[in-house]
Design a protein around this motif. Sequence first.
Motif, PDB file in Angstrom:
ATOM      1  N   ASN A  83       0.817  -1.206  -0.213  1.00 25.89           N
ATOM      2  CA  ASN A  83       0.000   0.075   0.017  1.00 25.89           C
ATOM      3  C   ASN A  83       0.783   1.378   0.045  1.00 25.89           C
ATOM      4  O   ASN A  83       0.470   2.360  -0.616  1.00 25.89           O
ATOM      5  N   THR A  84       1.994   1.156   0.803  1.00 25.08           N
ATOM      6  CA  THR A  84       2.860   2.508   0.990  1.00 25.08           C
ATOM      7  C   THR A  84       3.879   2.266  -0.092  1.00 25.08           C
ATOM      8  O   THR A  84       4.646   3.288   0.042  1.00 25.08           O
ATOM      9  N   ARG A  85       4.008   1.464  -0.930  1.00 28.47           N
ATOM     10  CA  ARG A  85       5.150   1.489  -1.742  1.00 28.47           C
ATOM     11  C   ARG A  85       4.987   2.602  -2.758  1.00 28.47           C
ATOM     12  O   ARG A  85       3.894   2.923  -3.372  1.00 28.47           O
ATOM     13  N   TYR A  86       6.112   3.337  -3.158  1.00 28.61           N
ATOM     14  CA  TYR A  86       6.272   4.302  -3.825  1.00 28.61           C
ATOM     15  C   TYR A  86       5.730   4.000  -5.598  1.00 28.61           C
ATOM     16  O   TYR A  86       6.122   2.932  -5.945  1.00 28.61           O
ATOM     17  N   ALA A  87       4.686   4.784  -6.157  1.00 24.72           N
ATOM     18  CA  ALA A  87       4.206   4.324  -7.515  1.00 24.72           C
ATOM     19  C   ALA A  87       3.798   5.747  -8.035  1.00 24.72           C
ATOM     20  O   ALA A  87       2.845   6.358  -7.461  1.00 24.72           O
ATOM     21  N   GLY A  88       4.201   6.345  -9.129  1.00 19.35           N
ATOM     22  CA  GLY A  88       4.294   7.577  -9.595  1.00 19.35           C
ATOM     23  C   GLY A  88       4.327   8.573  -8.498  1.00 19.35           C
ATOM     24  O   GLY A  88       5.355   8.789  -8.070  1.00 19.35           O
ATOM     25  N   ARG A  89       3.658   9.674  -8.446  1.00 19.77           N
ATOM     26  CA  ARG A  89       3.485  10.710  -7.828  1.00 19.77           C
ATOM     27  C   ARG A  89       3.480  10.554  -6.340  1.00 19.77           C
ATOM     28  O   ARG A  89       3.824  11.231  -5.253  1.00 19.77           O
ATOM     29  N   SER A  90       2.974   9.281  -5.745  1.00 20.46           N
ATOM     30  CA  SER A  90       2.497   8.916  -4.572  1.00 20.46           C
ATOM     31  C   SER A  90       2.788   7.541  -4.352  1.00 20.46           C
ATOM     32  O   SER A  90       3.893   6.793  -4.376  1.00 20.46           O
ATOM     33  N   THR A  91       1.605   6.723  -3.749  1.00 21.58           N
ATOM     34  CA  THR A  91       1.970   5.482  -3.349  1.00 21.58           C
ATOM     35  C   THR A  91       0.870   4.578  -3.907  1.00 21.58           C
ATOM     36  O   THR A  91       0.077   5.130  -4.873  1.00 21.58           O
ATOM     37  N   GLN A  92       1.020   3.276  -3.970  1.00 23.99           N
ATOM     38  CA  GLN A  92       0.505   2.292  -4.534  1.00 23.99           C
ATOM     39  C   GLN A  92      -1.309   2.646  -4.362  1.00 23.99           C
ATOM     40  O   GLN A  92      -2.075   2.362  -5.030  1.00 23.99           O
ATOM     41  N   CYS A  93      -1.452   2.663  -2.993  1.00 27.01           N
ATOM     42  CA  CYS A  93      -2.744   2.984  -2.598  1.00 27.01           C
ATOM     43  C   CYS A  93      -3.009   4.384  -2.393  1.00 27.01           C
ATOM     44  O   CYS A  93      -2.258   4.806  -1.395  1.00 27.01           O
ATOM     45  N   ASN A  94      -3.807   4.942  -3.123  1.00 23.38           N
ATOM     46  CA  ASN A  94      -3.753   6.459  -3.360  1.00 23.38           C
ATOM     47  C   ASN A  94      -5.319   7.042  -3.572  1.00 23.38           C
ATOM     48  O   ASN A  94      -6.040   6.377  -4.011  1.00 23.38           O
ATOM     49  N   LEU A  95      -5.379   8.290  -3.555  1.00 22.19           N
ATOM     50  CA  LEU A  95      -6.541   8.868  -4.258  1.00 22.19           C
ATOM     51  C   LEU A  95      -6.067  10.039  -5.106  1.00 22.19           C
ATOM     52  O   LEU A  95      -7.196  10.538  -5.628  1.00 22.19           O
ATOM     53  N   ASP A  96      -5.092  10.349  -5.253  1.00 19.73           N
ATOM     54  CA  ASP A  96      -4.445  11.197  -6.289  1.00 19.73           C
ATOM     55  C   ASP A  96      -4.138  10.865  -7.513  1.00 19.73           C
ATOM     56  O   ASP A  96      -3.371  11.792  -8.255  1.00 19.73           O
ATOM     57  N   GLN A  97      -4.168   9.456  -8.040  1.00 20.74           N
ATOM     58  CA  GLN A  97      -3.686   9.186  -9.117  1.00 20.74           C
ATOM     59  C   GLN A  97      -4.692   8.130  -9.871  1.00 20.74           C
ATOM     60  O   GLN A  97      -5.678   7.765  -9.206  1.00 20.74           O
ATOM     61  N   PRO A  98      -4.865   8.218 -10.977  1.00 24.06           N
ATOM     62  CA  PRO A  98      -5.935   7.424 -11.828  1.00 24.06           C
ATOM     63  C   PRO A  98      -5.857   6.065 -11.490  1.00 24.06           C
ATOM     64  O   PRO A  98      -7.021   5.448 -11.560  1.00 24.06           O
ATOM     65  N   ASN A  99      -4.973   5.502 -10.909  1.00 24.76           N
ATOM     66  CA  ASN A  99      -4.872   3.949 -10.501  1.00 24.76           C
ATOM     67  C   ASN A  99      -4.452   3.763  -9.074  1.00 24.76           C
ATOM     68  O   ASN A  99      -3.745   4.479  -8.659  1.00 24.76           O
TER      69      ASN A  99
END
Length: 395
Positions: A83-99
Amino acid sequence: MLISAITIFLICVLVGSLTAVHGLKCMSCFGSGLDNCDSRGRMLTCMPNQKLCETVVRRDGVHMTVMKGCKNDRACRDNQMQNTRYAGRSTQCNLDQPNSVCTCCCGKNYCNVGFSTCTGHFASSAPVNDCPEVPDNFPHGNIECNNENKAGSVCEYQCTGQDYFVWPKGQEVNVCLRNGSWARELPCCARPCPPYYLLDDVLLFHLKGENQQNRLDTLLRRFGDLKFAEDALKMAALYYATKPIETSVVRFNEYGADFNRFLELALQRISVVPGPANTGAAIQYALDNLLAPEAGVRDSRVPKAIWVFIANANPADDVKTPSEEARRLGYQLFVVGSETNGFKFDRKKLFEITGNEEHLFLFDNDVSNLSTENVAVINNYFCGNPCDHVLHDHE
């Protein structure tokens, strides 16, 4: 202090061992949202190596899918760590990215029902409502809920009556959704049909040839897998030839609800009398004398049927008039016949009895060879929704 610590440790071990023995219970579902998943799901008892309940929420733009189930504890924790792994601008579990992919793990019964800790930010902004109250009375069983009628509460339905099971099948558990509705309609405790079904059934026999008692014994025992009861199946019987043989009559009120006693009486009273098959007279006798209160027939809430078992003989009298009267009263008529040694029925005559081609069961062998499978097919005519059983209180 030491004693207290030891006591707490032992309690934890005991609770853990009980969970291991009985198995963790988790919601198992796949849906387009958290509420949608719960409303479509069912409860699973996890395998011994599955110590956690898992919820996985995947978002692809505006699309969201939710999957819940049992999970091996190490595998679930590994997934949750992503969940907290870095992915794109934030983390894998997020609200600020498309996926986004979010995984939650928990270790108590039903803990993945509703919104878990790591999925709370997906919660709808709509108000959370209580569901309708849980009934105080659940006939032939009981209801246990872990949080009454509050959102997220899980209710288990258990049947306590002998041979009673939750119906519809697979709906032993219900969930109170956040919108204030139960995921499913209230089930009932019912007995399966077959072998239990509600019917007053009259059997009319015209069987020619030798070994009548053995043939009838074989035929009647086909019905032995069905359950006789005051609130289920009951039968009456009559042998006939030129006229109804009154000494052969077995009435509904002669044997309680004991199939073996019914069988004994039917075989004791068998009468082999030569003569034509005046089936119309036998049907009329059944209407006047067997399907009558003094013979033990139940009230109009209980369906009625007349079965004609006939071998190598066409009906010799008027069957249309009494059969139409029986159908007008709402009774179902069936014919089970055997054609052997080149004999062929006048099917038009048999149709005058049943009024329905599907109610004709004709065999090219002895009618006593009616199979258990044939009986099951026949019996399904009388199996409806067992929660609608008119002699049971399912309200």
